[in-house]
Design an enzyme around this catalytic site. Structure first.
Site, PDB file in Angstrom:
ATOM      1  N   LYS A 192       0.810  -1.228   0.000  1.00 51.27           N
ATOM      2  CA  LYS A 192       0.000   0.000   0.000  1.00 51.27           C
ATOM      3  C   LYS A 192       0.838   1.271   0.000  1.00 51.27           C
ATOM      4  CE  LYS A 192      -4.085  -2.085   2.099  1.00 51.27           C
ATOM      5  NZ  LYS A 192      -5.122  -1.969   3.137  1.00 51.27           N
ATOM      6  N   ASP A 248      -9.763   2.841   2.251  1.00 52.94           N
ATOM      7  CA  ASP A 248      -9.694   2.190   3.562  1.00 52.94           C
ATOM      8  C   ASP A 248     -10.178   3.102   4.680  1.00 52.94           C
ATOM      9  OD1 ASP A 248      -8.785  -0.352   2.900  1.00 52.94           O
ATOM     10  OD2 ASP A 248      -6.670   0.199   3.052  1.00 52.94           O
TER      11      ASP A 248
END
Length: 296
Positions: free
Chosen positions: A76, A112
């Protein structure tokens, strides 16, 4: 961008997920169920990419005709410098979990943060504003959760990490534009949990500890109390040593399935422009987890 079957001329849009490992990921199940339910001609595949190959993989997405991907552990943060553009949330957080490919450009997003916030509100039923929160982790998922906690206005926040320097840097990055003093943040190592530290209202695990059966519990015995909400971002397995301990003492124990659905729904909309069928996505995950339970 899409693939052509060469016979009917029908094109199938290609989506997927980049990560390592990916055996635990149920994102393909969830997104393929969503595509089927909405009649969108697309497929979602797992792309197992080791850390040393992430640059090659990202640079190949356009040539391979991929329309969009999710990004998971451990990439990420690694993908950020490989992209052409970041949206404001991804830039602020410093981590990307969704890439949209448009006009041969790679655009990074982070769903997220909002995915966690939406899931927490739905599953717990109250706001994080004014709460005492303890967050485990300093990776990409932790950065997103930390950003959301700051946005929602938690009162006191303790970030618990293995490497103090990395945790401190993460907090400094995300508090850079939040110097109003309303959020009090401390960074500790896991060893500090053995001291007489104040218990939080909400305990969040954003590490990968708990994915494997042999993983240890991250907290000392007696740390969790019945008044806590314990939220583990791991969803497969559906319970972890941390959640088992929370259930044992009567705390509210929540796994990461809701966050997966909500962040996935946001990614789905970015890729397709359509509203995601969240109920279908959730049900597909529950069926898959039930199958795993009976056929490990």
């Amino acid at each position: 961008m899409a693939s052509n079957d060469g016979v009917s001329g029908v094109t199938t849009r290609i989506m997927g997920i980049l990560g390592y490992p990916l055996a635990h990921s149920l994102s393909p199940v969830m997104h393929n169920a969503a595509f089927s339910a909405t009649g969108i001609n697309a497929c979602y595949a797992p792309f197992v990419v080791t850390p040393e190959n992430i640059k090659i993989a990202v640079n190949s997405l356009v040539a391979l005709g991929v329309c969009g991907v999710n990004v998971t552990i451990p990439h990420k943060e690694r993908v950020v410098p490989l992209l052409d553009e970041l949206d404001s949330d991804a830039e602020r957080i410093g981590a990307v979990n969704t890439i949209v490919i448009k006009d041969s450009r790679l655009i990074g997003y982070n769903t997220d943060a909002k995915g966690f916030g939406n899931a927490f509100a739905e599953e717990v039923g109250y706001s994080l504003e004014g709460r005492r929160v303890m967050l485990f982790g300093a990776g990409g998922a932790a950065r997103a959760v930390l950003a959301e906690l700051i946005t929602e206005g938690v009162r006191d926040l303790v970030v618990v990490v293995r490497e103090l320097e990395r945790g401190t840097a993460m907090v400094k990055d995300l508090l850079a534009d939040k110097q109003d003093g309303r959020v009090k943040v401390a960074v500790q190592t896991f060893e500090a949990l053995h001291a007489d530290i104040q218990r939080p209202d909400v305990l969040i695990n954003a590490t990968s500890v708990g994915l494997l059966p042999q993983d240890p519990i991250l907290i000392p015995s007696g740390f969790v109390t019945s008044k806590m909400v314990v939220y583990d971002l791991i969803y497969n397995p559906p319970t972890t040593p941390l959640l088992d301990e929370a259930k044992r003492v009567g705390a509210i124990a929540i796994n990461g399935l809701g966050m997966l659905v909500h962040q996935g729904a946001l990614a789905f909309q970015l890729w397709t422009g359509e509203r995601a069928p969240k109920n279908v996505m959730r049900e597909s995950l529950l069926r898959a987890l039930e199958g795993i339970k009976h056929h490990p």
